[in-house]
Design an enzyme around this catalytic site. Structure first.
Site, PDB file in Angstrom:
ATOM      1  N   ASP A  36       0.735  -1.259  -0.083  1.00  0.00           N
ATOM      2  CA  ASP A  36      -0.006  -0.189  -0.196  1.00  0.00           C
ATOM      3  C   ASP A  36       0.772   1.126   0.021  1.00  0.00           C
ATOM      4  O   ASP A  36       2.065   1.290   0.162  1.00  0.00           O
ATOM      5  CB  ASP A  36      -1.139   0.133   1.206  1.00  0.00           C
ATOM      6  CG  ASP A  36      -0.293  -0.524   2.361  1.00  0.00           C
ATOM      7  OD1 ASP A  36       1.044  -0.494   2.736  1.00  0.00           O
ATOM      8  OD2 ASP A  36      -0.975  -0.592   3.486  1.00  0.00           O
ATOM      9  N   ASP A 105      -7.265  -2.504  14.166  1.00  0.00           N
ATOM     10  CA  ASP A 105      -8.622  -2.669  13.839  1.00  0.00           C
ATOM     11  C   ASP A 105      -8.888  -4.181  12.974  1.00  0.00           C
ATOM     12  O   ASP A 105      -9.807  -4.252  12.471  1.00  0.00           O
ATOM     13  CB  ASP A 105      -9.170  -1.501  13.109  1.00  0.00           C
ATOM     14  CG  ASP A 105      -8.274  -1.159  11.748  1.00  0.00           C
ATOM     15  OD1 ASP A 105      -7.556  -1.892  11.564  1.00  0.00           O
ATOM     16  OD2 ASP A 105      -8.905   0.002  11.272  1.00  0.00           O
ATOM     17  N   HIS A 107      -7.290  -5.013  10.217  1.00  0.00           N
ATOM     18  CA  HIS A 107      -6.909  -4.620   8.799  1.00  0.00           C
ATOM     19  C   HIS A 107      -5.627  -5.409   8.252  1.00  0.00           C
ATOM     20  O   HIS A 107      -4.780  -5.384   8.923  1.00  0.00           O
ATOM     21  CB  HIS A 107      -6.724  -3.235   8.335  1.00  0.00           C
ATOM     22  CG  HIS A 107      -5.772  -2.255   8.669  1.00  0.00           C
ATOM     23  ND1 HIS A 107      -5.760  -0.928   9.269  1.00  0.00           N
ATOM     24  CD2 HIS A 107      -4.344  -2.511   8.829  1.00  0.00           C
ATOM     25  CE1 HIS A 107      -4.672  -0.365   9.325  1.00  0.00           C
ATOM     26  NE2 HIS A 107      -3.731  -1.471   9.312  1.00  0.00           N
ATOM     27  N   GLU A 112      -9.625  -1.770   5.452  1.00  0.00           N
ATOM     28  CA  GLU A 112     -10.013  -1.248   6.739  1.00  0.00           C
ATOM     29  C   GLU A 112     -11.358  -2.305   6.919  1.00  0.00           C
ATOM     30  O   GLU A 112     -12.037  -2.992   5.880  1.00  0.00           O
ATOM     31  CB  GLU A 112     -10.548   0.105   6.876  1.00  0.00           C
ATOM     32  CG  GLU A 112      -9.303   1.326   6.528  1.00  0.00           C
ATOM     33  CD  GLU A 112      -8.441   1.253   7.731  1.00  0.00           C
ATOM     34  OE1 GLU A 112      -8.263   0.230   8.449  1.00  0.00           O
ATOM     35  OE2 GLU A 112      -7.991   2.283   7.916  1.00  0.00           O
TER      36      GLU A 112
END
Ligand code: GLP
Length: 230
Positions: A36, A105, A107, A112
């Site tokens: 990313d 979280d 990811h 997400e």
């Protein structure tokens, strides 16, 4: 190879550099794809993931510069960036080994919670939690943390031949347990590893502390037949 940024894979990169320096391995014929990249930073910004990986790993090995690929995050053409990245990955025959971390979280990459489990490389908006987690790299100033990224999709990640996810520390215990032992759900994108035929998760005791079947995993690992690698 597919590479993750963040602190989790740093020990892996240090070990790969050590083996390169010991002339055990060479990266001269390897193609590297970042998971990313942030959108909106100046080209060459030290906090870009490309700069991070060049600093922490690529500058210390013999990978040809043109073999490092990262999502194109220039404003012009952002809408086709994901498709172009997918084509570049496909053109070299896909990713054999994908290194991953996990966000607090749940990811992977920057997929997400609620990301489609079939998603491909595309533009994503970061959650408030991810931006807060990454503020430490931006002088703890939330306003400086980009809002958008281009990330490989969950489906892109699942296409790799072998997934290796590393996590350390107590903050990762919850997301790790949800990813490994919870239900398969887009709310925990890392749970998609359950679908992959060859996924390896490397944890320290703190990150493994919420796993219900930890004793079973230790027993399984200790009892692996000699012909069966990770
Ligand atoms: C970012 C990256 C992820 C990485 C995660 C965890 O969100 N996009 O690829 O896994 O951070 O980072 P760390 O390893 O520093 O905890």
């Amino acid at each position: 190879m597919g590479l993750a940024t963040g602190s989790s894979p740093l020990a892996t990169y240090a070990e790969l550099v050590r083996r390169y320096e010991g002339e055990e391995i060479s990266f001269a014929a390897v193609q590297v794809f970042l998971l990313d990249e942030y959108v909106g930073l100046e080209a060459g910004d030290p906090q870009s993931y490309r700069a991070f990986i060049e600093r922490e790993f690529i500058s210390r090995i013999d990978l040809p510069k043109e073999n490092l690929h990262s999502p194109d995050v220039a404003d012009a053409g952002l809408e086709t960036s994901g498709d172009r990245y997918e084509s570049t990955i496909a053109a070299v025959g896909g990713i054999d080994l994908q290194l991953l971390g996990i966000g607090t979280d749940g990811h992977i990459g920057f997929n997400e919670p609620s990301s489609s489990l079939g998603s491909r490389t595309r533009l994503k908006t970061l959650t408030a939690a991810s931006r807060a987690d990454n503020a430490r790299f931006f002088d703890n100033n939330l306003d400086q943390v980009p809002r958008h990224v281009v990330t490989q999709g969950v489906g892109t990640i699942l296409d790799a031949g072998h997934l290796v996810l590393t996590a350390t520390g107590p903050d990762k215990a919850g997301p790790v347990a949800r990813a490994i032992e919870g239900p398969l759900t887009a709310m925990v994108p890392a749970s998609a590893l359950q679908l992959h035929p060859h996924a390896t998760v490397v944890l320290d005791d703190a990150a493994a502390s919420k796993l219900e079947l930890a004793d079973y995993y230790r027993e399984t690992f200790a009892g692996k037949p000699s012909w069966q690698s990770v």
